[in-house]
Write an enzyme that holds these catalytic residues in place. Structure first.
Site, PDB file in Angstrom:
ATOM      1  N   ASP A  21       0.840  -1.193   0.000  1.00 20.74           N
ATOM      2  CA  ASP A  21       0.000   0.000   0.000  1.00 20.74           C
ATOM      3  C   ASP A  21       0.875   1.243   0.000  1.00 20.74           C
ATOM      4  O   ASP A  21       1.613   1.481   0.952  1.00 20.74           O
ATOM      5  CB  ASP A  21      -0.902  -0.037   1.247  1.00 20.74           C
ATOM      6  CG  ASP A  21      -1.770   1.200   1.359  1.00 20.74           C
ATOM      7  OD1 ASP A  21      -1.889   1.935   0.358  1.00 20.74           O
ATOM      8  OD2 ASP A  21      -2.336   1.417   2.454  1.00 20.74           O
ATOM      9  N   ASN A  23      -0.256   4.492  -0.174  1.00 11.99           N
ATOM     10  CA  ASN A  23      -0.819   5.753   0.342  1.00 11.99           C
ATOM     11  C   ASN A  23      -1.569   5.602   1.668  1.00 11.99           C
ATOM     12  O   ASN A  23      -2.293   6.514   2.068  1.00 11.99           O
ATOM     13  CB  ASN A  23      -1.734   6.395  -0.709  1.00 11.99           C
ATOM     14  CG  ASN A  23      -2.977   5.547  -0.973  1.00 11.99           C
ATOM     15  OD1 ASN A  23      -3.070   4.419  -0.482  1.00 11.99           O
ATOM     16  ND2 ASN A  23      -3.916   6.091  -1.707  1.00 11.99           N
ATOM     17  N   ASP A  25      -4.149   3.829   2.690  1.00 16.68           N
ATOM     18  CA  ASP A  25      -5.594   3.607   2.822  1.00 16.68           C
ATOM     19  C   ASP A  25      -5.930   2.141   3.083  1.00 16.68           C
ATOM     20  O   ASP A  25      -7.100   1.759   3.112  1.00 16.68           O
ATOM     21  CB  ASP A  25      -6.348   4.128   1.590  1.00 16.68           C
ATOM     22  CG  ASP A  25      -6.040   3.316   0.340  1.00 16.68           C
ATOM     23  OD1 ASP A  25      -5.136   2.449   0.393  1.00 16.68           O
ATOM     24  OD2 ASP A  25      -6.705   3.537  -0.687  1.00 16.68           O
ATOM     25  N   ASP A  29      -1.600  -0.906  -4.014  1.00 12.58           N
ATOM     26  CA  ASP A  29      -1.813  -0.047  -5.174  1.00 12.58           C
ATOM     27  C   ASP A  29      -0.559   0.000  -6.054  1.00 12.58           C
ATOM     28  O   ASP A  29       0.456  -0.626  -5.743  1.00 12.58           O
ATOM     29  CB  ASP A  29      -2.224   1.368  -4.721  1.00 12.58           C
ATOM     30  CG  ASP A  29      -1.291   1.900  -3.636  1.00 12.58           C
ATOM     31  OD1 ASP A  29      -0.067   1.718  -3.760  1.00 12.58           O
ATOM     32  OD2 ASP A  29      -1.793   2.484  -2.638  1.00 12.58           O
ATOM     33  N   ASP A 195      -7.864 -14.981 -18.361  1.00 20.91           N
ATOM     34  CA  ASP A 195      -8.745 -15.567 -17.357  1.00 20.91           C
ATOM     35  C   ASP A 195      -9.765 -16.517 -17.986  1.00 20.91           C
ATOM     36  O   ASP A 195     -10.412 -16.155 -18.971  1.00 20.91           O
ATOM     37  CB  ASP A 195      -9.495 -14.398 -16.678  1.00 20.91           C
ATOM     38  CG  ASP A 195     -10.175 -14.806 -15.389  1.00 20.91           C
ATOM     39  OD1 ASP A 195      -9.478 -15.216 -14.455  1.00 20.91           O
ATOM     40  OD2 ASP A 195     -11.421 -14.704 -15.326  1.00 20.91           O
ATOM     41  N   GLU A 250      -5.326 -19.289 -18.628  1.00 21.79           N
ATOM     42  CA  GLU A 250      -5.764 -20.044 -17.453  1.00 21.79           C
ATOM     43  C   GLU A 250      -6.717 -21.105 -17.985  1.00 21.79           C
ATOM     44  O   GLU A 250      -7.699 -20.767 -18.643  1.00 21.79           O
ATOM     45  CB  GLU A 250      -6.480 -19.119 -16.466  1.00 21.79           C
ATOM     46  CG  GLU A 250      -6.764 -19.830 -15.151  1.00 21.79           C
ATOM     47  CD  GLU A 250      -7.978 -19.293 -14.405  1.00 21.79           C
ATOM     48  OE1 GLU A 250      -8.060 -19.514 -13.188  1.00 21.79           O
ATOM     49  OE2 GLU A 250      -8.857 -18.677 -15.027  1.00 21.79           O
ATOM     50  N   HIS A 323      -3.409 -16.850  -6.744  1.00 17.06           N
ATOM     51  CA  HIS A 323      -4.360 -16.112  -5.906  1.00 17.06           C
ATOM     52  C   HIS A 323      -5.668 -16.857  -5.653  1.00 17.06           C
ATOM     53  O   HIS A 323      -6.529 -16.334  -4.946  1.00 17.06           O
ATOM     54  CB  HIS A 323      -4.659 -14.770  -6.571  1.00 17.06           C
ATOM     55  CG  HIS A 323      -5.393 -14.937  -7.866  1.00 17.06           C
ATOM     56  ND1 HIS A 323      -4.842 -15.592  -8.952  1.00 17.06           N
ATOM     57  CD2 HIS A 323      -6.642 -14.580  -8.242  1.00 17.06           C
ATOM     58  CE1 HIS A 323      -5.718 -15.614  -9.936  1.00 17.06           C
ATOM     59  NE2 HIS A 323      -6.820 -15.014  -9.537  1.00 17.06           N
TER      60      HIS A 323
HETATM   61  O1  ISL Z   1     -10.891 -20.106  -7.652  1.00 22.48           O
HETATM   62  C1  ISL Z   1     -11.251 -21.183  -8.048  1.00 22.48           C
HETATM   63  C2  ISL Z   1     -11.663 -22.195  -7.155  1.00 22.48           C
HETATM   64  O2  ISL Z   1     -11.783 -21.655  -5.930  1.00 22.48           O
HETATM   65  C3  ISL Z   1     -11.258 -21.512  -9.455  1.00 22.48           C
HETATM   66  O3  ISL Z   1     -12.178 -22.483  -9.762  1.00 22.48           O
HETATM   67  C4  ISL Z   1     -11.511 -20.246 -10.225  1.00 22.48           C
HETATM   68  O4  ISL Z   1     -12.807 -19.814 -10.027  1.00 22.48           O
HETATM   69  C5  ISL Z   1     -11.280 -20.498 -11.675  1.00 22.48           C
HETATM   70  O5  ISL Z   1      -9.990 -20.972 -11.776  1.00 22.48           O
HETATM   71  C6  ISL Z   1     -11.392 -19.214 -12.459  1.00 22.48           C
HETATM   72  O6  ISL Z   1     -10.517 -18.265 -11.922  1.00 22.48           O
HETATM   73  C7  ISL Z   1     -10.397 -17.034 -12.510  1.00 22.48           C
HETATM   74  O7  ISL Z   1     -11.630 -16.433 -12.825  1.00 22.48           O
HETATM   75  C8  ISL Z   1     -12.463 -16.063 -11.721  1.00 22.48           C
HETATM   76  C9  ISL Z   1     -11.714 -15.309 -10.637  1.00 22.48           C
HETATM   77  O8  ISL Z   1     -12.491 -15.235  -9.476  1.00 22.48           O
HETATM   78  C10 ISL Z   1     -10.396 -15.963 -10.297  1.00 22.48           C
HETATM   79  O9  ISL Z   1      -9.713 -15.207  -9.341  1.00 22.48           O
HETATM   80  C11 ISL Z   1      -9.651 -16.104 -11.587  1.00 22.48           C
HETATM   81  O10 ISL Z   1      -8.349 -16.589 -11.406  1.00 22.48           O
HETATM   82  C12 ISL Z   1     -13.548 -15.214 -12.287  1.00 22.48           C
HETATM   83  O11 ISL Z   1     -12.986 -14.186 -13.045  1.00 22.48           O
HETATM   84 CA    CA Z   2      -3.522   2.279  -1.245  1.00 18.42          CA
END
Ligand code: ISL
Ligand code: CA
Length: 545
Positions: A21, A23, A25, A29, A195, A250, A323
């Site tokens: 972060d 700034n 908040d 960022d 994605d 992905e 993530h």
């Molecule tokens: O996060 C998952 C299981 O908990 C996965 O099934 C995930 O939803 C899937 O891989 C798709 O992920 C991507 O698209 C999603 C987003 O929430 C994820 O963070 C992203 O990596 C929708 O955009």
């Molecule tokens: Ca911030």
């Protein structure tokens, strides 16, 4: 095999909200990222992949985009973005952005128009039906068709109801996507992580799914739709093929035998993909909130099978967490007694397979899952919805917490642990999500100061991978005969041969694979390796010739 920069690169994934972060908040960022570019350069990664930084109401932390050409106000301005991009390039690194075009936010102008009337010119940007045509369910709970009373019809959303699916059948939608891709490529970015890209072509026969087998629903219904490869080829022709940029898809729901259609070298589609076979290994029939045990033999087989499936024509990216999934040391290692050793062992695996490694922020510190005791500490829409649904069902709270501790995406979204000061040095304000209390011990400042840290292990191994391209392009053969504690493999080419021994257990074990005469200890996570013996979670690399 053709040499390319993206095969030799190592990706580092930044989840901007939780990185740093700038700034005060409480939200990470772009200025926060700029402050840490020297740290990333010191680590030695090549490509920074940023989870979405576009304007978004943050129903799914930026994976719900309301303006593809604007920076999320919480993250900064376009000027900050340009300064960051320049800082990345000046340090010899590259920037990959997240491309989220299976769906937009419901707050995107396109959807606002689309929902307003049945004859609006944007109506066909999304899927509208008078009645739900099937039993599809959404990833974040509930049904995938949502009623909208403005026009009395249902729209499709495979994720949250604030993430309506875009209709790629409509050529105008495709042109909009290509234009926004060119917008960012023209700014000088170096590629996209795409994605849920296998979901963009829908099965318009709208078949039902088997609700007790989510894996096959993903593979046969949600992913790999009839026009997918046509769309990808068109996209690449219109955009990426005119730039020196990379793409990584992905790819949930993409099985090995279909992978070459996405990444085969002559296909003009993607450079590489993230497959999900190991990520779903511990999912039960109902998916991630129905977890089951995993075994090492199955885990290893996945890497071996993918290596063979790709052969010399096609490339994957290797990842052990990101993530969306638990921390790798908590999931595949031992985050209590052998955190240090097992995090290094997993780094060894990540960085010595054929494929472009992707390191998730904090894994270079051995950051672990978090165990919030209070449901109110969870932030992720998937966890929050799961908690609500479980409570409505009257599920046992203690058991639910246990599952969340294991599978919640918030495990990897706790703030990056920079130092042992307040809020782990992530922010001077109140962090948007609670810091993992182990930051006093696990943090970047301590790791950078300690030559034996996980951080420096990554740094050294990253440098070795650059120097020895055998570790990038070389052949691979699994050697352990399906052992339930040992993962052993050989990587080789005309230049050299490497042997990798990984002890996936907390016990000292004797190695059933011989180290040939003349082999030199090359790298590992204990000071001096002993041929024939592996200590708890020991990783040994030997080099021949
Ligand atoms: O996060 C998952 C299981 O908990 C996965 O099934 C995930 O939803 C899937 O891989 C798709 O992920 C991507 O698209 C999603 C987003 O929430 C994820 O963070 C992203 O990596 C929708 O955009
Ligand atoms: Ca911030």
């Amino acid at each position: 095999m053709t040499r390319t920069w993206w095969k030799e690169a190592v990706i580092y994934q930044i989840y901007p909200r939780s990185f740093n972060d700038g700034n005060g908040d409480g939200v990470g960022d772009l200025r926060g990222i700029i402050e840490k570019l020297d740290y990333l350069q010191h680590l030695g990664v090549d490509v920074l992949w940023l989870s979405p930084v576009y304007a978004s109401p943050n129903d799914d932390n930026g994976y719900d985009i309301s303006d593809y050409r604007a920076i999320m106000s919480e993250f900064g301005s376009m000027a900050d973005f340009e300064e960051m991009l320049d800082g990345i390039h000046r340090r010899g690194m590259k920037l990959v952005m997240d491309l989220v075009v299976n769906h937009s936010s419901d707050e995107h102008e396109w959807f606002q128009q689309s929902r307003s009337s049945k004859d609006n010119p944007y109506r066909d940007y999304y899927f509208w039906e008078p009645e739900p045509p099937n039993n599809w369910i959404a990833f974040f709970g509930g049904k995938a068709w949502e009623y909208d009373d403005t026009t009395g019809e249902y729209y499709l959303h495979l994720f949250s109801k604030k993430q309506p699916d875009l209709n790629w059948e409509n050529p105008k939608v495709r042109e909009e996507v290509y234009e926004l891709m060119r917008f960012w490529l023209d700014k000088g970015i170096d590629g996209f992580r795409m994605d849920v890209i296998p979901f963009i072509s829908k099965r318009l026969d709208w078949p039902d799914i088997n609700l007790n087998d989510f894996g096959s629903a993903m593979r046969d219904v949600y992913a790999n739709g009839p026009r997918l490869h046509e769309f990808l080829q068109e996209m690449v022709r219109e955009t990426l093929s005119n730039y020196d940029a990379m793409s990584v898809g992905e790819a949930p729901g993409v099985p090995r035998d279909l992978a070459k259609l996405y990444v085969g070298e002559g296909r003009g589609e993607l450079n590489m993909l993230f497959h999900f076979d190991h990520m779903t290994l511990d999912w039960g029939p109902k998916g991630k909130f129905d977890p089951k045990a995993w075994s090492l033999p199955e885990f290893k087989q996945i890497f071996t099978d993918w290596h063979e499936a790709m052969g010399d024509d096609g490339w994957i990216s290797i990842f052990l967490d990101n993530h969306d999934f638990p921390r790798m040391v908590s999931r595949w290692g031992d985050d209590s007694d052998y955190r240090m050793e097992s995090a290094k062992l997993l780094a060894t695996l990540l960085l010595t397979l054929r494929g472009t490694p992707s390191v998730y922020q904090g894994s270079e510190l051995g950051m672990t899952n978090v165990a919030y005791e209070d449901f109110a500490d969870y932030r992720d829409i998937e966890s929050v919805n799961a908690i609500r649904e479980a409570q409505e069902r009257g599920a046992d709270s203690a058991q639910l917490l246990q599952i969340l501790h294991r599978v919640s995406r918030d495990n990897v979204r706790t703030p990056m642990q920079w130092n042992s000061r307040s809020h782990a040095g992530f922010t001077e304000g109140e962090p948007w999500i609670r810091v993992n209390p182990n930051y006093t011990e696990i943090n970047a400042e301590a790791a950078v100061a300690d030559p034996d840290s996980i951080f420096h292990y990554y740094r050294r191994l990253l440098a070795l991978r650059k120097k020895h391209l055998t570790l990038v392009y070389g052949e691979y053969e699994q050697l352990d005969g399906g052992s339930d504690w040992l993962y052993a493999y050989r990587r080789w080419d005309e230049e050299a041969t490497f042997l990798v021994f990984l002890n996936f257990s907390g016990k000292e074990q004797s190695v059933p694979v011989e180290v040939p005469e003349g082999a030199q200890p090359f790298f590992g996570n204990y000071p001096v390796p002993d041929a024939g013996t592996l200590r708890p979670w020991e990783a040994q690399l030997w080099k021949l010739a």
